[in-house]
Design a protein around this motif. Structure first.
Motif, PDB file in Angstrom:
ATOM      1  N   CYS A 267       0.850  -1.190   0.000  1.00  0.00           N
ATOM      2  CA  CYS A 267       0.000   0.000   0.000  1.00  0.00           C
ATOM      3  C   CYS A 267       0.884   1.238   0.000  1.00  0.00           C
ATOM      4  O   CYS A 267       1.569   1.520   0.986  1.00  0.00           O
ATOM      5  CB  CYS A 267      -0.925   0.002   1.214  1.00  0.00           C
ATOM      6  SG  CYS A 267      -1.982   1.464   1.322  1.00  0.00           S
ATOM      7  N   ALA A 268       0.867   1.970  -1.098  1.00  0.00           N
ATOM      8  CA  ALA A 268       1.611   3.230  -1.197  1.00  0.00           C
ATOM      9  C   ALA A 268       0.972   4.092  -2.290  1.00  0.00           C
ATOM     10  O   ALA A 268       1.608   4.421  -3.294  1.00  0.00           O
ATOM     11  CB  ALA A 268       3.082   2.965  -1.508  1.00  0.00           C
ATOM     12  N   PRO A 269      -0.278   4.484  -2.107  1.00  0.00           N
ATOM     13  CA  PRO A 269      -1.002   5.197  -3.166  1.00  0.00           C
ATOM     14  C   PRO A 269      -0.443   6.575  -3.503  1.00  0.00           C
ATOM     15  O   PRO A 269      -0.725   7.112  -4.571  1.00  0.00           O
ATOM     16  CB  PRO A 269      -2.429   5.304  -2.602  1.00  0.00           C
ATOM     17  CG  PRO A 269      -2.262   5.216  -1.121  1.00  0.00           C
ATOM     18  CD  PRO A 269      -1.119   4.275  -0.907  1.00  0.00           C
ATOM     19  N   LYS A 270       0.363   7.165  -2.589  1.00  0.00           N
ATOM     20  CA  LYS A 270       0.915   8.501  -2.824  1.00  0.00           C
ATOM     21  C   LYS A 270       2.374   8.473  -3.289  1.00  0.00           C
ATOM     22  O   LYS A 270       2.991   9.527  -3.469  1.00  0.00           O
ATOM     23  CB  LYS A 270       0.797   9.349  -1.557  1.00  0.00           C
ATOM     24  CG  LYS A 270      -0.638   9.603  -1.126  1.00  0.00           C
ATOM     25  CD  LYS A 270      -0.688  10.507   0.104  1.00  0.00           C
ATOM     26  CE  LYS A 270      -2.127  10.763   0.527  1.00  0.00           C
ATOM     27  NZ  LYS A 270      -2.198  11.640   1.724  1.00  0.00           N
ATOM     28  N   ASN A 293       2.901  -1.769 -10.224  1.00  0.00           N
ATOM     29  CA  ASN A 293       1.632  -1.081  -9.980  1.00  0.00           C
ATOM     30  C   ASN A 293       1.795   0.411  -9.693  1.00  0.00           C
ATOM     31  O   ASN A 293       0.826   1.166  -9.749  1.00  0.00           O
ATOM     32  CB  ASN A 293       0.899  -1.733  -8.797  1.00  0.00           C
ATOM     33  CG  ASN A 293       0.461  -3.153  -9.110  1.00  0.00           C
ATOM     34  OD1 ASN A 293       0.263  -3.507 -10.272  1.00  0.00           O
ATOM     35  ND2 ASN A 293       0.330  -3.971  -8.079  1.00  0.00           N
ATOM     36  N   TYR A 294       3.039   0.822  -9.374  1.00  0.00           N
ATOM     37  CA  TYR A 294       3.257   2.210  -8.959  1.00  0.00           C
ATOM     38  C   TYR A 294       4.030   3.038  -9.989  1.00  0.00           C
ATOM     39  O   TYR A 294       4.125   4.262  -9.852  1.00  0.00           O
ATOM     40  CB  TYR A 294       4.003   2.239  -7.617  1.00  0.00           C
ATOM     41  CG  TYR A 294       3.220   1.560  -6.522  1.00  0.00           C
ATOM     42  CD1 TYR A 294       2.216   2.230  -5.828  1.00  0.00           C
ATOM     43  CD2 TYR A 294       3.452   0.221  -6.204  1.00  0.00           C
ATOM     44  CE1 TYR A 294       1.474   1.603  -4.843  1.00  0.00           C
ATOM     45  CE2 TYR A 294       2.715  -0.423  -5.216  1.00  0.00           C
ATOM     46  CZ  TYR A 294       1.731   0.275  -4.536  1.00  0.00           C
ATOM     47  OH  TYR A 294       0.997  -0.354  -3.568  1.00  0.00           O
ATOM     48  N   LEU A 295       4.558   2.394 -11.028  1.00  0.00           N
ATOM     49  CA  LEU A 295       5.341   3.116 -12.029  1.00  0.00           C
ATOM     50  C   LEU A 295       4.545   4.220 -12.727  1.00  0.00           C
ATOM     51  O   LEU A 295       5.083   5.315 -12.957  1.00  0.00           O
ATOM     52  CB  LEU A 295       5.915   2.139 -13.060  1.00  0.00           C
ATOM     53  CG  LEU A 295       6.990   1.179 -12.530  1.00  0.00           C
ATOM     54  CD1 LEU A 295       7.423   0.214 -13.622  1.00  0.00           C
ATOM     55  CD2 LEU A 295       8.192   1.955 -12.011  1.00  0.00           C
ATOM     56  N   PRO A 296       3.268   4.010 -13.071  1.00  0.00           N
ATOM     57  CA  PRO A 296       2.540   5.085 -13.773  1.00  0.00           C
ATOM     58  C   PRO A 296       2.357   6.361 -12.956  1.00  0.00           C
ATOM     59  O   PRO A 296       2.096   7.414 -13.530  1.00  0.00           O
ATOM     60  CB  PRO A 296       1.189   4.430 -14.093  1.00  0.00           C
ATOM     61  CG  PRO A 296       1.453   2.960 -14.088  1.00  0.00           C
ATOM     62  CD  PRO A 296       2.485   2.764 -13.027  1.00  0.00           C
ATOM     63  N   GLN A 297       2.500   6.276 -11.616  1.00  0.00           N
ATOM     64  CA  GLN A 297       2.269   7.463 -10.791  1.00  0.00           C
ATOM     65  C   GLN A 297       3.563   8.169 -10.390  1.00  0.00           C
ATOM     66  O   GLN A 297       3.521   9.225  -9.754  1.00  0.00           O
ATOM     67  CB  GLN A 297       1.471   7.092  -9.535  1.00  0.00           C
ATOM     68  CG  GLN A 297       2.219   6.210  -8.549  1.00  0.00           C
ATOM     69  CD  GLN A 297       1.319   5.643  -7.471  1.00  0.00           C
ATOM     70  OE1 GLN A 297       0.274   5.056  -7.762  1.00  0.00           O
ATOM     71  NE2 GLN A 297       1.693   5.805  -6.209  1.00  0.00           N
ATOM     72  N   LEU A 298       4.715   7.628 -10.783  1.00  0.00           N
ATOM     73  CA  LEU A 298       5.993   8.230 -10.396  1.00  0.00           C
ATOM     74  C   LEU A 298       6.230   9.537 -11.141  1.00  0.00           C
ATOM     75  O   LEU A 298       6.039   9.626 -12.344  1.00  0.00           O
ATOM     76  CB  LEU A 298       7.150   7.273 -10.660  1.00  0.00           C
ATOM     77  CG  LEU A 298       7.161   5.951  -9.891  1.00  0.00           C
ATOM     78  CD1 LEU A 298       8.439   5.182 -10.196  1.00  0.00           C
ATOM     79  CD2 LEU A 298       7.009   6.186  -8.396  1.00  0.00           C
ATOM     80  N   VAL A 299       6.700  10.538 -10.392  1.00  0.00           N
ATOM     81  CA  VAL A 299       7.075  11.828 -10.968  1.00  0.00           C
ATOM     82  C   VAL A 299       8.594  11.911 -11.122  1.00  0.00           C
ATOM     83  O   VAL A 299       9.109  12.491 -12.069  1.00  0.00           O
ATOM     84  CB  VAL A 299       6.568  12.987 -10.089  1.00  0.00           C
ATOM     85  CG1 VAL A 299       7.056  14.335 -10.617  1.00  0.00           C
ATOM     86  CG2 VAL A 299       5.050  12.962 -10.014  1.00  0.00           C
TER      87      VAL A 299
END
Length: 461
Positions: A267-270, A293-299
């Motif tokens: 769990c790391a939605p942010k 699952n988290y790559l698309p949200q990385l800045v």
């Protein structure tokens, strides 16, 4: 006339005295607040200003930082504990005890011990320091018990350090359980933290926002479950660590440096900033597996790797604005596989590449005819958002020339490119810095002569 001059001189002296004594008109609370803008050492030195300032430093509530500034003997890599080394340690402990016990502030912002190799023999003292700091409701606690310099551990070194290092235990925090609730930042280096102790720390620190574990030899399967945690850094624990599990709904950044291990981010939605370096030739593939699952949200993404291999079907990085790649290359390896990373980030704004080469590697010169061939052969897809490119450690070999050509050809809106040349030992196989500059200038001029728009700020260092 003479009396008038004497009168004027007296007035001048009185004015100077008044200016020197202006601080005496301020109350102690204001003077103590002024000390808060100084470092701890500067605050202690203020005691010589006047009698009024002599004891004010004892109420300093900023960052209490203790570090050894004298040259010291090497530590973890020595088997023999010399008398001089023991004397240094006793002197350092006495120094910290003196100033920490003299502090009368009710709170302190931060407590730090930097770059002094205390081990399990000093546990009673360190536990007392931590207890005092937590009783004063410190927000930041940093313990760095590593030597000033050290070589990379072997498995034998790691086992020896694990056996001798200072360790955080429940007793460390037992005297200040009420104050630990104020802790927001914990950073430890060369400090033993077991999996069970890590879970205990997280459970008793409800406000913990930043956690860094560096060269902690007791971690094996750490589980980090923290509701407030925003920043997590686990690095150089590779000789014992086997997996990491993370449950942190407010986590913003995650840094990992070590061997390739399973990362279970539940769990790391942010999460929007990741720094990942497992030192392998497959670091990019590992990243795409563990954090898919988290790559698309990385800045922001920073990735370290040794020898770069071709990457296919890399997930889209649709939010990525900043990409940094640290690559260890050798002759015959190509950096063009990084183009798949760049093309997976359609809105990338800045790309940084830092190149390093193996020890003793021969850097081959590039003939001008090869530059022209590379310029003709390298292709790609236009990228409309990259505005800044930085390449550090540029030697002018073929792999670097290819990635530079790719960027100049396809980053159609590029505004600034900065190239920092690596300075090696010139010989018949290693290009001189001036030769590299000439080749780079030739390549860039050749590639940008037909650019539209032509504006490009080029810095060659």
């Amino acid at each position: 006339m003479e009396n008038m001059e004497l009168h004027q001189s007296k007035k001048v002296l009185e004015g100077e005295e008044n200016r020197r004594d202006e601080t005496s008109r301020l109350n102690d609370d204001i003077l103590i607040r002024i000390l808060g803008f100084l470092s701890f050492k500067e605050a202690v030195r203020s005691s010589v200003i006047s009698r009024r300032w002599q004891h004010l430093w004892k109420y300093f509530s900023g960052c209490l930082r203790f570090e050894q500034t004298k040259p010291r003997l090497a530590s973890w890599n020595l088997n023999v504990r010399t008398q001089k080394k023991i004397a240094e340690r006793c002197e350092f402990i006495e120094w910290v005890n003196k100033y920490l016990n003299s502090n009368q502030a009710s709170t302190i912002d931060e407590f730090r011990v930097d770059n002094f190799d205390l081990d399990k023999d000093s546990k009673a003292y360190v536990d007392e320091w931590v207890g005092i700091a937590l009783q004063k409701k410190t927000k930041k606690l940093q313990l760095n018990f590593g030597p000033e310099s050290y070589v990379r551990w072997s498995s034998v070194d790691a086992s020896r350090v694990a056996a001798r290092c200072y360790c955080l235990t429940k007793e460390t925090f037992s005297s200040a359980l009420s104050g630990i609730h104020f802790l927001t930042c914990l950073s430890v280096k060369f400090v033993g933290v077991s999996d069970e102790m890590l879970e205990h720390i997280v459970s008793i620190c409800p406000l913990l926002e930043s956690l860094k574990l560096d060269h902690s030899p007791q971690l094996t399967h750490p589980k980090v479950s923290a509701l407030k945690l925003k920043h997590l850094n686990i690095c150089h624990c590779e000789y014992f660590i086997q997996s990491i599990e993370i449950y942190a709904p407010n986590l913003v950044s995650f840094d990992y440096t070590g061997k390739e291990i399973p990362l279970h981010v539940k769990c790391a939605p942010k999460l929007n900033q990741v720094c990942y370096d497992d030192g392998s030739h497959s670091a990019i593939q590992h990243l795409s597996i563990h954090l898919a699952n988290y790559l698309p949200q990385l800045v922001t993404l920073s990735i370290g790797m040794s020898v770069v291999r071709v990457v296919s079907n890399f997930p889209k990085l649709t939010s990525l604005k900043h990409l940094r790649c640290d690559a260890l290359t050798s002759n015959g390896n190509s950096l063009r596989c990084l183009t798949s990373l760049i093309e997976a980030a359609p809105f990338l704004h800045k790309f940084v590449l830092e190149v390093s080469h193996g020890t003793g590697e021969i850097i081959k010169k590039i003939h001008p005819s090869e530059v022209r061939d590379i310029c003709r052969s390298v292709s790609g897809h236009p990228h409309e958002y990259i505005k800044e490119v930085e390449i550090v450690g540029f030697c002018g070999n073929k792999a670097e020339a290819e990635i530079l050509t790719y960027l100049l050809k396809n980053a159609v809106m590029l505004e600034t490119i900065r190239i920092e040349i690596s300075v090696g030992t010139p010989n018949k196989n290693y290009a001189y810095p001036e030769e590299i500059k000439q080749m780079t200038n030739y390549m860039i001029n050749h590639l940008i002569q037909n650019r539209s728009p032509p504006q490009l700020r080029f810095l060659l260092l």
